[in-house]
Every structure is written in C-alpha cells, then in structure tokens.
Design a protein around this motif. Structure first.
Motif, PDB file in Angstrom:
ATOM      1  N   PHE A 196      -4.252   9.955   3.949  1.00 26.02           N
ATOM      2  CA  PHE A 196      -3.921  11.274   4.945  1.00 26.02           C
ATOM      3  C   PHE A 196      -5.437  11.968   4.931  1.00 26.02           C
ATOM      4  N   SER A 197      -5.733  12.727   6.000  1.00 23.54           N
ATOM      5  CA  SER A 197      -6.670  13.710   6.060  1.00 23.54           C
ATOM      6  C   SER A 197      -6.305  14.648   5.253  1.00 23.54           C
ATOM      7  N   HIS A 198      -7.819  15.396   4.945  1.00 22.09           N
ATOM      8  CA  HIS A 198      -7.476  16.487   3.946  1.00 22.09           C
ATOM      9  C   HIS A 198      -6.726  17.690   4.094  1.00 22.09           C
ATOM     10  N   ASP A 199      -6.362  17.741   5.606  1.00 23.28           N
ATOM     11  CA  ASP A 199      -5.441  18.727   6.097  1.00 23.28           C
ATOM     12  C   ASP A 199      -4.330  18.308   6.415  1.00 23.28           C
ATOM     13  N   ASP A 200      -3.896  17.017   6.132  1.00 29.49           N
ATOM     14  CA  ASP A 200      -2.775  16.471   6.186  1.00 29.49           C
ATOM     15  C   ASP A 200      -2.028  16.291   7.632  1.00 29.49           C
ATOM     16  N   SER A 201      -3.129  16.398   8.591  1.00 30.93           N
ATOM     17  CA  SER A 201      -2.718  16.373   9.923  1.00 30.93           C
ATOM     18  C   SER A 201      -2.617  15.065  10.592  1.00 30.93           C
ATOM     19  N   LEU A 202      -3.596  14.200  10.012  1.00 31.36           N
ATOM     20  CA  LEU A 202      -3.744  12.948  10.576  1.00 31.36           C
ATOM     21  C   LEU A 202      -3.545  11.726   9.369  1.00 31.36           C
ATOM     22  N   LEU A 203      -3.135  10.807   9.850  1.00 32.63           N
ATOM     23  CA  LEU A 203      -2.950   9.460   8.887  1.00 32.63           C
ATOM     24  C   LEU A 203      -3.684   8.479   9.270  1.00 32.63           C
ATOM     25  N   HIS A 230     -13.535  -3.905  13.062  1.00 30.48           N
ATOM     26  CA  HIS A 230     -14.608  -5.036  12.248  1.00 30.48           C
ATOM     27  C   HIS A 230     -14.136  -6.437  12.839  1.00 30.48           C
ATOM     28  N   LYS A 231     -15.194  -7.441  12.300  1.00 30.13           N
ATOM     29  CA  LYS A 231     -14.814  -8.816  12.919  1.00 30.13           C
ATOM     30  C   LYS A 231     -13.935  -9.445  11.668  1.00 30.13           C
ATOM     31  N   ARG A 232     -13.824  -8.915  10.756  1.00 29.92           N
ATOM     32  CA  ARG A 232     -12.870  -9.661   9.532  1.00 29.92           C
ATOM     33  C   ARG A 232     -12.027  -8.476   9.136  1.00 29.92           C
ATOM     34  N   ILE A 233     -11.003  -8.888   7.965  1.00 27.12           N
ATOM     35  CA  ILE A 233     -10.237  -8.133   7.449  1.00 27.12           C
ATOM     36  C   ILE A 233     -10.710  -6.684   6.777  1.00 27.12           C
ATOM     37  N   ILE A 234     -10.068  -5.657   7.073  1.00 29.83           N
ATOM     38  CA  ILE A 234     -10.652  -4.283   6.775  1.00 29.83           C
ATOM     39  C   ILE A 234      -9.793  -4.041   5.583  1.00 29.83           C
ATOM     40  N   TRP A 235     -10.447  -3.836   4.674  1.00 28.89           N
ATOM     41  CA  TRP A 235      -9.928  -3.642   3.347  1.00 28.89           C
ATOM     42  C   TRP A 235      -9.688  -2.353   2.967  1.00 28.89           C
ATOM     43  N   ALA A 236     -10.519  -1.277   3.060  1.00 31.23           N
ATOM     44  CA  ALA A 236     -10.699   0.141   2.660  1.00 31.23           C
ATOM     45  C   ALA A 236     -11.020   0.911   3.813  1.00 31.23           C
ATOM     46  N   CYS A 237     -10.564   2.266   3.378  1.00 33.85           N
ATOM     47  CA  CYS A 237     -10.935   3.351   4.139  1.00 33.85           C
ATOM     48  C   CYS A 237     -11.064   4.750   3.228  1.00 33.85           C
ATOM     49  N   SER A 238     -11.536   5.754   3.877  1.00 36.49           N
ATOM     50  CA  SER A 238     -11.738   7.018   3.192  1.00 36.49           C
ATOM     51  C   SER A 238     -11.895   7.965   4.189  1.00 36.49           C
ATOM     52  N   TRP A 239     -11.385   9.190   4.088  1.00 41.23           N
ATOM     53  CA  TRP A 239     -11.618  10.559   5.087  1.00 41.23           C
ATOM     54  C   TRP A 239     -12.906  11.384   4.306  1.00 41.23           C
ATOM     55  N   ASN A 240     -13.461  11.947   5.197  1.00 46.59           N
ATOM     56  CA  ASN A 240     -14.131  12.886   4.902  1.00 46.59           C
ATOM     57  C   ASN A 240     -13.628  14.184   4.477  1.00 46.59           C
ATOM     58  N   SER A 244       0.958  -1.161   0.057  1.00 48.40           N
ATOM     59  CA  SER A 244       0.057   0.107  -0.035  1.00 48.40           C
ATOM     60  C   SER A 244       0.945   1.233  -0.128  1.00 48.40           C
ATOM     61  N   LEU A 245       0.426   2.418  -0.453  1.00 44.85           N
ATOM     62  CA  LEU A 245       0.920   3.597  -0.783  1.00 44.85           C
ATOM     63  C   LEU A 245       0.121   4.564  -0.729  1.00 44.85           C
ATOM     64  N   CYS A 246       0.477   5.912  -0.233  1.00 37.67           N
ATOM     65  CA  CYS A 246      -0.337   6.856  -0.340  1.00 37.67           C
ATOM     66  C   CYS A 246       0.409   8.421  -0.134  1.00 37.67           C
ATOM     67  N   CYS A 247       0.099   9.461  -0.524  1.00 36.37           N
ATOM     68  CA  CYS A 247       0.598  10.631  -0.448  1.00 36.37           C
ATOM     69  C   CYS A 247      -0.239  11.795   0.036  1.00 36.37           C
ATOM     70  N   ASP A 248       0.336  12.633   0.841  1.00 34.49           N
ATOM     71  CA  ASP A 248      -0.610  13.796   1.297  1.00 34.49           C
ATOM     72  C   ASP A 248      -0.774  14.775   0.405  1.00 34.49           C
ATOM     73  N   HIS A 249      -1.606  15.420   0.833  1.00 35.11           N
ATOM     74  CA  HIS A 249      -2.176  16.574  -0.536  1.00 35.11           C
ATOM     75  C   HIS A 249      -1.475  17.612  -0.662  1.00 35.11           C
ATOM     76  N   GLU A 250      -0.399  18.024  -0.014  1.00 39.44           N
ATOM     77  CA  GLU A 250       0.701  18.845  -0.579  1.00 39.44           C
ATOM     78  C   GLU A 250       1.801  18.326  -1.339  1.00 39.44           C
ATOM     79  N   GLY A 251       1.966  16.933  -1.250  1.00 36.91           N
ATOM     80  CA  GLY A 251       2.778  16.274  -2.082  1.00 36.91           C
ATOM     81  C   GLY A 251       4.188  16.504  -1.550  1.00 36.91           C
ATOM     82  N   LYS A 252       4.263  16.404  -0.160  1.00 36.31           N
ATOM     83  CA  LYS A 252       5.472  16.461   0.576  1.00 36.31           C
ATOM     84  C   LYS A 252       5.770  15.277   1.288  1.00 36.31           C
TER      85      LYS A 252
END
Length: 832
Positions: A643-650, A683-693, A593-601
């Motif tokens: 990353f949250s949309h203000d990049d303060s939380l992962l 959850h009771k089984r594997i968590i496959w996905a997540c998404s921030w508001n 898995s990979l992800c990048c913050d919204h500032e690209g830093k």
C-alpha cells in the motif's frame, strides 16, 4: 549522502543434520546455517558472524583445534575451521584471536563427488593436524595440514619445522584416499597410537553396523587393521579418548561408539609388550577380548570395556569430556572418564564409572520438552567441561552449564535462536519494538533476543503482515495451505514486551486490562492454537492434581507467564504461543503474499496461480474479517504487494512480468471501492519485489532480469517510468525505500539480490542545466561487505519505522534470506 552500516543482529537456526556443530578451543561454536557457516559465542548467546562461500548446504564443521586439544594450544593466536557441504566441497577458514577477524584460506583441492557427511581431526602439535572426511560417494580422504605459526612460536619451534612451510601460508597434502564400498561410512574418529610415534589409527563406522579400524603413518598408506562387531544397527558416532593413565603409565586408549540400536559401547585398546604371551588361565577377560591391532612393531589388544544402555531412541552423538591441564607447561593432562551422549529421545546423558565397582552409570540427564517428536542430533562439551550443548530437530540449540559448587547442578542457559529453513518474510511491529519473521520451517519468531514463538505450523509459512490490534500487536500469516490465519497477542506477551522495552515502552497497561487471553495451547494435531484464558489458568491452579491427567487427545497444558529475561528454548516452544482468532477462506491455492495498509484496517492477500481467476487479490476488512474485494489483473502468481503510505493506492507485482496499481477508496464504514488504474509490463523476467516512496506516489520494482526501475503515478490514472538503474550483479529479490528528506524528496533504497548481497542507493531529484523540471537520479551509496550479507537469496527487506525518520540519522534495516538468517543492520545516514 553517505552511509555507514553496522550489523547489530543475526538470527539463524542450525541445519537439521548430524555432525553439523563443532565447539572449538576458541570457545566459539560453528554450525551450518543453510549454505553459510555461522559462528556463535556461548558467553554472549549471540551469533557473531556468518561465513559465505559454500554453494550448497553445509553438512559438517570441525574446529582445529577442537575442545579435546585445547590444552595443547593455549598460546595459539590463530584457530582454524573446516566446513563441508552437500556438494562435496571442504573449505578452510582462519580466525584470529587477536582482532576477531575471519579469513578464507583455501578449498580442499580434491572434493568428494557427493555430500560430505563427517569430518574428524586431531592436532599432532600446535601447528600440525591430520583430518579425515567421509562422503556418501563411498570414499574416506585423509589429509595432513601444516598451519602457519606466529614469529614467536616459530623461533621456539624445531628448526626443521621452518623448512616445511612458508610463514603465513597453509600446506595441505593428501595422505590417503580409501574406498569403503556401497555401504558408506557416516562416523569417523582419529587418534595417535601409544608407544608408536608417527602411527595413526582411524576408526570409521556406518551402514554395515561394524567399526572398521585402519592404521597408517603420516607419510605412508593406511591399511585395514581389524573390525569391531557388536552393534546391531548403523554406527552414528565415534570418539577416541586421549591415552588413559593406569599404574602411572599411559598404556590404554578408549574408543566410544553409539548406534541406532540405542546403545553405547566403550572399547579398550591396551598396548601389549613384545614379551606378552597369552596365558592359559581362562578368566572373564578372555571371553570379551576382541581382535589384536598390529601397527609396526607394536600390537594392541582390543576388548569391550562396557555396554551403556539408557537411551530410548537412536544415539546420534557420543563425546569424551575434554582433558584438563595437570602441569604449568600444558604437557601433562588428565583425561576424565566421562562421556556425553545425545539421542533422538530428546535427552543428553553424562556417563561415568562408579568409584567402587567401575561400572559405568548415567549420572546426569538433561533434555527438552517441546511439540517436536524428534530429539537431538548431537551433543558437545565446552572447552572447560562445565557446559554441554545440544542441537535439535527444530534447528534450535540447548545449553546447560554446571553452576554447582560442591555438587553438580546443570542449569539451562540462553542461546541464540533462529529458523532452520528459508526465512520467507519479515515485518516490523507498528511500534517498531519488535520484528516478526516467518519461515519454511513452519515457525514464527521474534528477535533480537527471541522473546516469543507465536506459531508452530504444519505447513511452510510464506508471508506475514502485522496489523492493528489489542496492545498494537496482531498479525495474519499465510502458508502452503489455502487459508490465511489471524493471531492475536496474548496478555503474557504484552507483559513480556512491556518488561523488555520498559525504558521506552509504548505498551500501555490500559491496553492490557481488556485482554482476557493469557496465552495459547497447541492442539494434539498441531494445526490450531487454542486460547488459554486468564480465569481458566486460575481455576487450573486451584484444581487438585489428580484431575489434571492428560488424555490421548491433548498435550500438556502450557501456562504462559511474563518473562523478565530472554527465554530458553523450552519456554519458547511451550509458553509463548499466540492464540489463533480467525481463519480467512477464499483462495484456491497456497498463500504466497500478504500486506496490510498503514491504518491497520485492510489486508490484501494473494496465492500461487497460473490463471487470471486464481491470481486475483483478496481484500479483507480487519475486525469483521469479511472479504470486501477481489481484484483481478494478473495472470500468474502475485509475488508482492504494498500500500502507498497514504493508503490510497495498492501496488502489486507478479510472475507475469507486469505491475498493477489499484485505487482504494472507502465509502462509509464497511464499503470499499477499488479500481485498476494501471497495468504495465515492466521487466523481461519475473518481478520479485516492489516498494513505495514514503513521501509520494513513486515506487520501485526489481526483477529477475537484474534490473531495478523507478516509476511515478501521474494524475491518478497513468504510470510513467522515471529511472532505470544500470544492470546489477544478480537478480533483484528485495526492495525497501526509506524516506530521508521530504522537502527534497530524497530517499535511500535498499536492494537485496539473489546472490545474497545488499546495496544502498541514494535517490534524489536534481534540476537540469536549463532549469527544467527536476530529474530523479540514483547513486550507489554503500555496497555491504559479503561477510555482513546473506549467503543466499535475500527474500525481504524492511526499514524500521520508515515513515517517521525524517529527523533521524540512525535507522535500522532488517533482512531475511534463503540462508535461514534474519539480520538487522544499523545504518548511519549522513546527509551532505
């Protein structure tokens, strides 16, 4: 809130198997894309739909009518398609030419016990067909199918026909089931015998290097007639011509066969009159005459007409050119003496007899130049005989069309493209101008028309994240290796993108002036991509040709150029690579898995893990590419991060059924501080996905336990559950939260599931009756039509420009799945 969803793009590659493609008289091409049947239109160079229903990978398809019988069915309003899969099931689909809609008709009631390897058929009339299927279970089944006719056609047909079936329904009956023993058959061909109405000949070939001919009637049993020997390796393809004209009568039938012995053979079947007797005169024909085939009162002399040698590798496919209509009523036709062959030597050839000598010669050769060592799995004629199509090892299509007027001039044409294996991840560019997808087929691709193939890798690619860079285009990807790789957009891609979106381009010329890398070149081993510099290309262009000789340690140099129209497959494979700029070492197992913050830093990465130490999340600083953090929380593989949309939380979710929330703070230019705020079993089984508001610190999690939950981070130190949706129909494997209205904190949550379906849920806050604090509620807004969705697990969902859509009503949603497909939907959001 209400939503109207329209599918605007499908990208898919062809399954890597012989007999998988069929070009029909409808001028549509059908092919298997994992366990879905995909349909693409050569004129539009687009995949128009996919047909879900198969439980296993689709191995073969067959149009009824195929291009060979287009002359018989010019007024037909419905065309039919057969598809067979790796479980032995065969399905029948109906396509209406009037409204362009598809309908599932039936599943053949007696499935094979193992995978279907070939389906072949003939049209006996406008509504009657016979088809045969073979399987690795050692059986060949022969079926008669009577197709529904329109009322107009029914009135003009014989009155006896109307008694055979009910209007609007198909009738299917099994004529014969043949057992061929342990050496299975992999190629089939059917034809009507000359001068013997009602008798059918079935040719089959396979692992015993022989062609077996069977004869039978539509109402009777098929019996073994004779064998044709000559090939020295597996028979891979067979095709009968329509009856040939000689001396004003149609008295001969030609059969073409191809083999892994790299040769093509043409066999001639001539109808013998009852008075014919073998003459005592010994001529050349007496030495090449084969067996005599007997069917009822008629007999047919079989001889070897020609042996074609020209391919340098296995010949997987041979096909006669479709006949052309010679009369207004369509009853008279001309069978051209022209054969198309496709081989693993990456070429297709057209063979025709020389006018003076009658010797068969190769008159046209077309092919592919790519990094792949393997070639074509099949070749197909278009309905009019002016186009030829090949599908290759990389799941790609190659189309050539004859554009010459006085002489033949075959030129490559645009075709749809896509991955030929599970599409594991997708990411929108920061500008939203293009979409990047990665797959287990070890390639990266861009859509809607594929404009670049940045990477061709030696490992299955599992994840990708687009980051800030020159021209706003740079990405990092992770594969089934312990290294993450960083790729940068070359100048050729920036100019191509600038041309593709010229009307609303955000790619400025200033960003291109400093880019000195024109493109990339693949190394001999195919593991790294070396940069091609602008000044180096200029030097090469001025160098004498004698100095450009390739050595064993290099491959031919690609010279990327700016493209002004969608590239063809050869350009994608050679001229659109991105150079690799960095490798990120640190993980102990394959990247997941990979992800990048919204500032690209900042980039976060995880790998496959079964211990706490291996399951840690690494943080990388963009630019210096130093590891600036190692976050420990999970005990098993981290499946997704965001990353949250203000990049303060992962946020991270894992196979250990927990989610973790980390705070991310920057101190100075090069120092990152991080802390674990919360870790909770969700959850009771594997968590496959997540998404921030996009509008706050709420997030959603989806699990294999078929549940979806919404959480909120409170006071920056604890997490509270806000909502749990009712159990869904399947495991939740993809989530994407779109912000719709910031003032009311309203959002649209896209949910992708293991069964391939996609749902849209409206999330909003409503006040309680007693005037208390607002409560989060969820309502199902749209359940997408299964024909629009994936045929297998949804791997990832992503909204385009999800942080800037408050004032928009039309937004786009991208999805990728285990059915090898990338899809883009346009969602019209109507806020009540």
């Amino acid at each position: 809130m209400s939503c109207e969803v329209e599918r605007v793009f499908i990208g898919a590659g062809c399954n890597r198997i012989v007999n998988n493609v069929s070009w029909g008289a409808s001028d549509l091409v059908a092919f298997g894309a994992h366990n879905a049947v995909a349909i693409f239109c050569p004129k539009k160079a687009q995949i128009v739909t996919t047909l879900p229903g198969h439980k296993a990978s689709v191995n073969c398809t067959l149009w009824l009518p195929s291009t060979k019988f287009a002359y018989k069915v010019q007024q037909l309003e419905q065309h039919y398609l057969l598809s067979g899969d790796a479980d032995g099931a065969i399905m029948l689909w109906e396509f209406s030419l009037i409204d362009g809609k598809w309908r599932y008709v039936l599943t053949v009631p007696q499935p094979h016990k193992k995978g279907v390897t070939c389906i072949s058929g003939i049209m006996l009339s406008a509504n009657e067909a016979v088809f045969a299927s073979t399987s690795s279970d050692g059986t060949v089944n022969i079926w008669e199918i009577i197709l529904p006719m329109t009322v107009g056609a029914l009135c003009s047909a014989a009155s006896s026909v109307s008694l055979l079936f009910d209007l609007g329904e198909c009738r299917l009956s099994c004529i014969e089931s043949l057992s061929v023993g342990s050496k299975m058959m992999v190629a089939l061909a059917l034809a009507e015998l000359l001068g013997n109405t009602g008798h059918i000949v079935l040719a089959m070939g396979g692992l015993d290097n022989k062609i077996h001919l069977y004869c039978g009637e539509r109402t009777g049993k098929f019996f073994r007639a004779c064998e044709l020997k000559g090939h020295s390796d597996w028979i891979r393809s067979l095709d009968f011509s329509l009856p040939m004209v000689a001396n004003g009568t149609r008295n001969s039938l030609l059969l073409v066969s191809s083999s892994q012995d790299k040769t093509i053979r043409i066999w001639k079947m001539v109808l013998r009159e009852p008075s014919d007797e073998r003459k005592d005169v010994i001529g050349l024909a007496s030495y090449i005459e084969g067996p005599v085939l007997c069917a009822g009162p008629s007999s047919y002399q079989i001889s070897l007409e020609s042996l074609l040698i020209g391919h340098e590798d296995w010949v997987y496919s041979v096909q006669w050119k479709p006949p052309s209509v010679a009369s207004a009523d369509g009853k008279e036709y001309i069978q051209p003496q022209s054969i198309l062959s496709a081989s693993m030597d990456k070429t297709m050839m057209i063979w025709q007899p020389e006018r003076t000598t009658g010797i068969w010669m190769n008159v046209v050769t077309v092919g592919e130049l790519s990094h792949c060592a393997l070639g074509f799995y099949g070749g197909h004629w278009g309905p009019n005989g002016d186009a030829i199509l090949a599908h290759g090892y990389g799941g790609s299509f190659h189309l050539w069309r004859n554009v010459g007027l006085d002489s033949e001039n075959w030129q490559p044409q645009k075709v749809p493209s896509g991955h030929h294996s599970v599409v594991s991840d997708i990411a929108w560019a920061r500008s939203g101008k293009f979409l990047l997808s990665v797959s287990h087929d070890q390639g990266d691709q861009n859509s809607w028309h594929e404009i670049a193939r940045p990477q061709v890798h030696g490992h299955d690619i599992n994840c990708v994240a687009i980051i800030q860079g020159k021209g706003n285009h740079r990405f990092v990807c992770g594969a089934d290796e312990k290294v993450a790789r960083v790729f940068e957009a070359p100048l050729s891609f920036l100019k191509t993108l600038n041309c593709a979106v010229s009307q609303e381009s955000e790619v400025q010329e200033d960003n291109q002036m400093d880019v000195q890398i024109l493109g990339a070149n693949m190394s001999a081993l195919g593991l790294s991509q070396k940069p091609i510099y602008v000044h180096a290309v200029q030097e090469v262009s001025q160098r004498p040709r004698s100095e450009g000789i390739d050595t064993l340690e290099t491959v031919p140099e690609a010279v990327p150029v700016m493209l002004t129209e969608p590239p063809i497959e050869e350009q994608l494979a050679w001229h659109t690579l991105w150079p690799e700029s960095h490798k990120l070492y640190g993980h102990g197992n394959e990247l997941f898995s990979l992800c990048c913050d919204h500032e690209g830093k900042l980039v976060a990465s995880s790998c496959k893990a079964q211990t706490v130490s291996v399951a840690e999340i690494w943080l990388w600083e963009v630019g210096s590419w130093k590891a600036v953090g190692r976050l420990q929380s999970h005990s098993l593989t981290v499946t997704q991060m965001a990353f949250s949309h203000d990049d303060s939380l992962l946020l991270s979710v894992s196979r250990d059924r927990h989610f973790s929330v980390f705070s991310i703070k920057r101190k100075g230019a090069n120092e990152i501080c991080y802390d674990l705020l919360a870790r909770q079993e969700a959850h009771k089984r594997i968590i496959w996905a997540c998404s921030w508001n996009p509008f706050g610190h709420e997030f959603a999690t989806g699990s294999r336990d078929k549940t979806l939950k919404v959480w909120a981070v409170e006071n920056e130190h604890s997490v509270k559950q806000l909502l749990a949706l009712p159990p869904l129909s399947s495991s939740v494997t993809g989530l994407a939260w779109l912000g719709v209205d910031r003032q009311t904190n309203r959002g649209l949550l896209a949910v992708g599931m293991e069964n391939g379906l996609i749902e849209l849920w409206n999330l909003s806050r409503s006040k309680t009756e007693d005037g208390g604090s607002a409560v989060l509620t969820a309502n199902l807004v749209s359940r997408l039509d299964p024909f629009m969705c994936h045929a297998s697990t949804v791997q990832r969902l992503a909204w385009r420009n999800s942080e800037r859509v408050e004032d928009c009503q039309k937004v786009q949603l991208a999805s990728c799945g285990a059915d090898n497909c990338v899809r883009v939907f346009e969602v019209n959001v109507v806020v009540a």
